[in-house]
Design a protein around this motif. Sequence first.
Motif, PDB file in Angstrom:
ATOM      1  N   GLU A  18      -6.713  17.407  -9.674  1.00  0.00           N
ATOM      2  CA  GLU A  18      -7.571  16.949  -8.578  1.00  0.00           C
ATOM      3  C   GLU A  18      -7.715  15.432  -8.551  1.00  0.00           C
ATOM      4  OE1 GLU A  18      -8.651  18.958  -6.250  1.00  0.00           O
ATOM      5  OE2 GLU A  18      -7.873  20.749  -7.248  1.00  0.00           O
ATOM      6  N   HIS A  19      -7.995  14.918  -7.345  1.00  0.00           N
ATOM      7  CA  HIS A  19      -8.186  13.481  -7.124  1.00  0.00           C
ATOM      8  C   HIS A  19      -9.657  13.162  -7.418  1.00  0.00           C
ATOM      9  CE1 HIS A  19      -7.772   9.950  -4.003  1.00  0.00           C
ATOM     10  NE2 HIS A  19      -7.576   9.544  -5.228  1.00  0.00           N
ATOM     11  N   MET A  20     -10.000  13.191  -8.698  1.00  0.00           N
ATOM     12  CA  MET A  20     -11.411  13.105  -9.093  1.00  0.00           C
ATOM     13  C   MET A  20     -11.632  12.133 -10.248  1.00  0.00           C
ATOM     14  SD  MET A  20     -12.615  17.059  -9.199  1.00  0.00           S
ATOM     15  CE  MET A  20     -13.026  17.963  -7.716  1.00  0.00           C
TER      16      MET A  20
ATOM     17  N   PHE B 111      -6.802   1.824 -15.415  1.00  0.00           N
ATOM     18  CA  PHE B 111      -7.384   1.831 -14.064  1.00  0.00           C
ATOM     19  C   PHE B 111      -6.517   0.959 -13.160  1.00  0.00           C
ATOM     20  CE2 PHE B 111     -11.303   1.808 -16.889  1.00  0.00           C
ATOM     21  CZ  PHE B 111     -11.496   3.180 -16.824  1.00  0.00           C
ATOM     22  N   PHE B 112      -6.173   1.517 -11.995  1.00  0.00           N
ATOM     23  CA  PHE B 112      -5.428   0.758 -10.986  1.00  0.00           C
ATOM     24  C   PHE B 112      -6.388   0.637  -9.811  1.00  0.00           C
ATOM     25  CE2 PHE B 112      -2.335   1.004  -7.323  1.00  0.00           C
ATOM     26  CZ  PHE B 112      -1.743  -0.219  -7.512  1.00  0.00           C
ATOM     27  N   GLY B 113      -7.271  -0.366  -9.873  1.00  0.00           N
ATOM     28  CA  GLY B 113      -8.401  -0.410  -8.937  1.00  0.00           C
ATOM     29  C   GLY B 113      -8.238  -1.463  -7.859  1.00  0.00           C
TER      30      GLY B 113
ATOM     31  N   GLY C   7       3.917   8.340 -12.461  1.00  0.00           N
ATOM     32  CA  GLY C   7       3.010   9.221 -13.206  1.00  0.00           C
ATOM     33  C   GLY C   7       1.735   9.504 -12.426  1.00  0.00           C
ATOM     34  N   LYS C   8       1.376   8.620 -11.519  1.00  0.00           N
ATOM     35  CA  LYS C   8       0.052   8.669 -10.903  1.00  0.00           C
ATOM     36  C   LYS C   8      -0.010   9.692  -9.764  1.00  0.00           C
ATOM     37  CE  LYS C   8      -3.571   5.438  -9.415  1.00  0.00           C
ATOM     38  NZ  LYS C   8      -4.553   5.766 -10.446  1.00  0.00           N
ATOM     39  N   LYS C   9       0.146   9.246  -8.531  1.00  0.00           N
ATOM     40  CA  LYS C   9      -0.031  10.172  -7.407  1.00  0.00           C
ATOM     41  C   LYS C   9       1.101  11.200  -7.342  1.00  0.00           C
ATOM     42  CE  LYS C   9      -3.598   7.802  -5.990  1.00  0.00           C
ATOM     43  NZ  LYS C   9      -4.951   8.315  -6.204  1.00  0.00           N
ATOM     44  N   CYS C  10       2.351  10.734  -7.629  1.00  0.00           N
ATOM     45  CA  CYS C  10       3.509  11.613  -7.437  1.00  0.00           C
ATOM     46  C   CYS C  10       3.487  12.771  -8.443  1.00  0.00           C
ATOM     47  CB  CYS C  10       4.808  10.817  -7.550  1.00  0.00           C
ATOM     48  SG  CYS C  10       4.945   9.509  -6.311  1.00  0.00           S
TER      49      CYS C  10
ATOM     50  N   GLY D 280       7.741  -1.079  -4.521  1.00  0.00           N
ATOM     51  CA  GLY D 280       7.273  -1.312  -5.889  1.00  0.00           C
ATOM     52  C   GLY D 280       5.772  -1.123  -5.990  1.00  0.00           C
ATOM     53  N   TYR D 281       5.126  -0.684  -4.897  1.00  0.00           N
ATOM     54  CA  TYR D 281       3.664  -0.546  -4.890  1.00  0.00           C
ATOM     55  C   TYR D 281       3.211   0.624  -5.790  1.00  0.00           C
ATOM     56  CZ  TYR D 281      -1.045   0.539  -3.668  1.00  0.00           C
ATOM     57  OH  TYR D 281      -2.373   0.828  -3.775  1.00  0.00           O
ATOM     58  N   GLY D 282       2.134   0.395  -6.522  1.00  0.00           N
ATOM     59  CA  GLY D 282       1.624   1.359  -7.505  1.00  0.00           C
ATOM     60  C   GLY D 282       1.691   2.815  -7.073  1.00  0.00           C
TER      61      GLY D 282
ATOM     62  N   ALA E 183       0.845  -1.198   0.000  1.00  0.00           N
ATOM     63  CA  ALA E 183       0.000   0.000   0.000  1.00  0.00           C
ATOM     64  C   ALA E 183       0.881   1.248   0.000  1.00  0.00           C
ATOM     65  CB  ALA E 183      -0.886   0.015   1.249  1.00  0.00           C
ATOM     66  N   ARG E 184       0.254   2.398  -0.211  1.00  0.00           N
ATOM     67  CA  ARG E 184       0.990   3.658  -0.123  1.00  0.00           C
ATOM     68  C   ARG E 184       1.464   3.853   1.310  1.00  0.00           C
ATOM     69  NH1 ARG E 184      -1.796   7.725  -0.169  1.00  0.00           N
ATOM     70  NH2 ARG E 184      -3.883   6.868  -0.443  1.00  0.00           N
ATOM     71  N   THR E 185       2.615   4.497   1.429  1.00  0.00           N
ATOM     72  CA  THR E 185       3.168   4.694   2.772  1.00  0.00           C
ATOM     73  C   THR E 185       3.312   6.196   2.993  1.00  0.00           C
ATOM     74  OG1 THR E 185       5.231   4.152   1.656  1.00  0.00           O
ATOM     75  CG2 THR E 185       4.349   2.498   3.156  1.00  0.00           C
TER      76      THR E 185
ATOM     77  N   SER F  90      -5.508  -5.570  -2.683  1.00  0.00           N
ATOM     78  CA  SER F  90      -5.048  -6.170  -3.946  1.00  0.00           C
ATOM     79  C   SER F  90      -5.677  -5.396  -5.107  1.00  0.00           C
ATOM     80  CB  SER F  90      -5.409  -7.651  -4.003  1.00  0.00           C
ATOM     81  OG  SER F  90      -6.776  -7.846  -3.765  1.00  0.00           O
ATOM     82  N   ARG F  91      -5.000  -5.416  -6.247  1.00  0.00           N
ATOM     83  CA  ARG F  91      -5.346  -4.480  -7.323  1.00  0.00           C
ATOM     84  C   ARG F  91      -5.411  -5.139  -8.688  1.00  0.00           C
ATOM     85  NH1 ARG F  91      -5.832   1.268  -6.014  1.00  0.00           N
ATOM     86  NH2 ARG F  91      -5.513   1.310  -3.778  1.00  0.00           N
ATOM     87  N   TYR F  92      -6.096  -4.493  -9.601  1.00  0.00           N
ATOM     88  CA  TYR F  92      -6.008  -4.826 -11.022  1.00  0.00           C
ATOM     89  C   TYR F  92      -5.476  -3.594 -11.762  1.00  0.00           C
ATOM     90  CZ  TYR F  92     -10.567  -2.506 -10.706  1.00  0.00           C
ATOM     91  OH  TYR F  92     -11.564  -1.623 -10.411  1.00  0.00           O
TER      92      TYR F  92
ATOM     93  N   ASP G  57     -11.223   7.474 -13.638  1.00  0.00           N
ATOM     94  CA  ASP G  57     -11.705   6.960 -12.351  1.00  0.00           C
ATOM     95  C   ASP G  57     -10.916   7.469 -11.149  1.00  0.00           C
ATOM     96  OD1 ASP G  57      -9.310   5.472 -12.482  1.00  0.00           O
ATOM     97  OD2 ASP G  57     -10.215   3.856 -11.323  1.00  0.00           O
ATOM     98  N   ASP G  58      -9.862   8.299 -11.385  1.00  0.00           N
ATOM     99  CA  ASP G  58      -9.042   8.663 -10.221  1.00  0.00           C
ATOM    100  C   ASP G  58      -8.528  10.094 -10.232  1.00  0.00           C
ATOM    101  OD1 ASP G  58      -7.848   7.848  -7.744  1.00  0.00           O
ATOM    102  OD2 ASP G  58      -5.905   7.670  -8.743  1.00  0.00           O
ATOM    103  N   ILE G  59      -8.149  10.596 -11.412  1.00  0.00           N
ATOM    104  CA  ILE G  59      -7.474  11.901 -11.454  1.00  0.00           C
ATOM    105  C   ILE G  59      -8.058  12.751 -12.579  1.00  0.00           C
ATOM    106  CG2 ILE G  59      -5.243  13.068 -11.776  1.00  0.00           C
ATOM    107  CD1 ILE G  59      -3.898  10.563 -10.606  1.00  0.00           C
TER     108      ILE G  59
ATOM    109  N   PRO H  51      -3.668  13.377   1.189  1.00  0.00           N
ATOM    110  CA  PRO H  51      -2.361  12.744   0.960  1.00  0.00           C
ATOM    111  C   PRO H  51      -1.703  13.160  -0.360  1.00  0.00           C
ATOM    112  CG  PRO H  51      -4.173  11.113   1.113  1.00  0.00           C
ATOM    113  CD  PRO H  51      -4.786  12.446   0.916  1.00  0.00           C
ATOM    114  N   PHE H  52      -2.363  14.005  -1.138  1.00  0.00           N
ATOM    115  CA  PHE H  52      -1.891  14.226  -2.513  1.00  0.00           C
ATOM    116  C   PHE H  52      -1.621  15.678  -2.885  1.00  0.00           C
ATOM    117  CE2 PHE H  52      -4.847  10.479  -2.694  1.00  0.00           C
ATOM    118  CZ  PHE H  52      -3.842   9.523  -2.723  1.00  0.00           C
ATOM    119  N   CYS H  53      -1.917  16.603  -1.975  1.00  0.00           N
ATOM    120  CA  CYS H  53      -1.705  18.008  -2.317  1.00  0.00           C
ATOM    121  C   CYS H  53      -0.223  18.315  -2.150  1.00  0.00           C
ATOM    122  CB  CYS H  53      -2.558  18.895  -1.415  1.00  0.00           C
ATOM    123  SG  CYS H  53      -2.439  20.622  -1.869  1.00  0.00           S
TER     124      CYS H  53
HETATM  125  C1  OXD Z   1      -5.571   5.816  -3.930  1.00  0.00           C
HETATM  126  C2  OXD Z   1      -5.553   5.089  -5.205  1.00  0.00           C
HETATM  127  O1  OXD Z   1      -4.904   5.391  -2.980  1.00  0.00           O
HETATM  128  O2  OXD Z   1      -6.146   5.595  -6.168  1.00  0.00           O
HETATM  129  O3  OXD Z   1      -6.254   6.857  -3.853  1.00  0.00           O
HETATM  130  O4  OXD Z   1      -4.916   4.035  -5.302  1.00  0.00           O
END
Ligand code: OXD
Length: 584
Positions: free
Chosen positions: A223-225, A294-296, A202-205, A194-196, A66-68, A363-365, A272-274, A443-445
């Motif tokens: 935005e996280h939208m 999608f990283f769901g 490219g994603k959260k960072c 190595g977690y997404g 998971a994210r840390t 766990s993710r897809y 679905d996320d950003i 966690p993302f701003c």
């Molecule tokens: C999150 C994700 O943690 O999209 O918000 O994986």
Amino acid sequence: MPTPLEAWVDEVASLTRPEKIDWCDGSAAEHERLIGEMLQDGSSFRLNERTYPRCYLHRSDTRDVARTEQVTFICTRNRRDAGPTNNWMAPEEAKDKVRPLLDGAMKGRKMYVVPYVMGPAESPYARVGVEVTDSAYVAASMGIMTRVGRVALDRLGRSDEFVPGLHSIGDLDPERRFILHFPEEKLIWSVGSGYGGNALLGKKCFALRIASWMARQQGWMAEHMLILGLEGPDGRVTYMAAAFPSACGKTNLAMMVSALEEEGYRVWTVGDDIAWLHPGPDGYLYAVNPEAGFFGVAPGTNTRTNTNVMEALHQNTIFTNVALTANGEPWWEGLTEVPPENLTDWKGKPWSPANGPAAHPNSRYTVPARQSPSISPRWEDPAGVPISAFIFGGRRARLEPLVYEATGWQHGVYAAATLASETTAAATGDVGVLRRDPMAMLPFCGYNMADYFGYWLEMGRRLTHPPRIFHVNWFRRDDSGRFLWPGFGENVRVLKWMLDRMDGSAEARETPIGLVPSASSLTLDGLKMSRESVEGLLRVDPSDWAAELDLVKAFFEKFGAELPRELHEETDRIAKQLHSSSVA
Ligand code: OXD
Ligand code: MN
């Protein structure tokens, strides 16, 4: 003369000293090659080729799931610019601390250089990043989640306008894990995971932390939208963007199968996320989804909760930390009511219920977005889609009504800044703990959230057609603890109410907290809901709200004098109106 990109890659290689450097081109053949490397190192397995063609199971280190957030840092010259809600280190101190972990980290390993575009390739709103990584899993996942290769290099040319991201899995020891953001240099360093969310840079960072900083400098928003299009009976599509903290069903809402399909309402998925949102020349806000996949979260996903993603998942998908059935298919809690016999758990051991869940709860897809049957025909529109409504929501057992509309932009920003959600058992073990998560961006701003609130207020003044702002709560319960609202595909009824508000046909009752639907303005036919349930869903309880305002004030204190005065004004206005409504 080397290009700025070549110069950076040389610099990184002389620090990490890989055995070999592999420039990724994003081709299908390359994807196969990367998968081959994942299979070879024993971390990944091919799934049933008949039922899940080109699908793989990857098992991560069991300490890396998971994210840390505790080791995620915003490294600005001034501590103030990271603000009270981010971990902070000074840039040079952070580099001195983490450089030794990167020094020689890729010895004997391959270094993949992954040039990528965030956003539709032809869009003026898209931006280039380059991730260097020593993980084939990360490189392959980036190939699904972003647009990799020539497309990025062509866009970049000899320019230095890219966000460099250096990633090494290091030794995966959580004690030696750091996710560092240097927004002033637009640079990312990530080591030890190595977690997404920590490693797919490219994603959260980039798309949230670094991009939120860039967006404020450049006049746009990151935005996280999720982004969805709601098609009405006349065929017109209205686009909405929605922010929810994790575990509130964002992916499911974005991909919903509408319960009002026969009446002509249908939901199209843009993201679905950003969301990256830019003011257009017409004064509307235009959104693009910077991602391509999608990283769901897998657990809980099934044909009832998200039939579109279930259809998408049957090919070209990387599953991470799910369980494995005896015939080589993925499985997770909630996929079927009864677990199949002879499961292998996410750690690779024969599963027994006494050992906890078979699939890891996170766990993710990882699946290409275009594979969803709900994908919008405009999901890659270079101009983006015009956003008519912002939706914020959390998980609240009592307080929040099913839906309300903010009375204006300032009130909407207040509703978003005070967004909160109760934790679920799956997330922490502590059920019902309330967490504030402004705009679901805590966690993302990438900068001081007091400035972020101020920037939101400023945006409303700049836009001649700002989106309307709504707040929803799918999770309200009755006194015996039962959910009052069925959720999932029925949520379209709430989206329809928003549409009706926008065209002026739905009634709302003014309350101190905003505009709440009159029961008759909601389309509830076919739901068989009792009058008490509907009243329960729409109730605004002044004493509950007075208690909430105390919590909000305590939360706002974190920001001290830097909190924009408009948010205090809103708190005071609501307090006053609650007081007069309770004495009336
Ligand atoms: C999150 C994700 O943690 O999209 O918000 O994986
Ligand atoms: Mn997210």
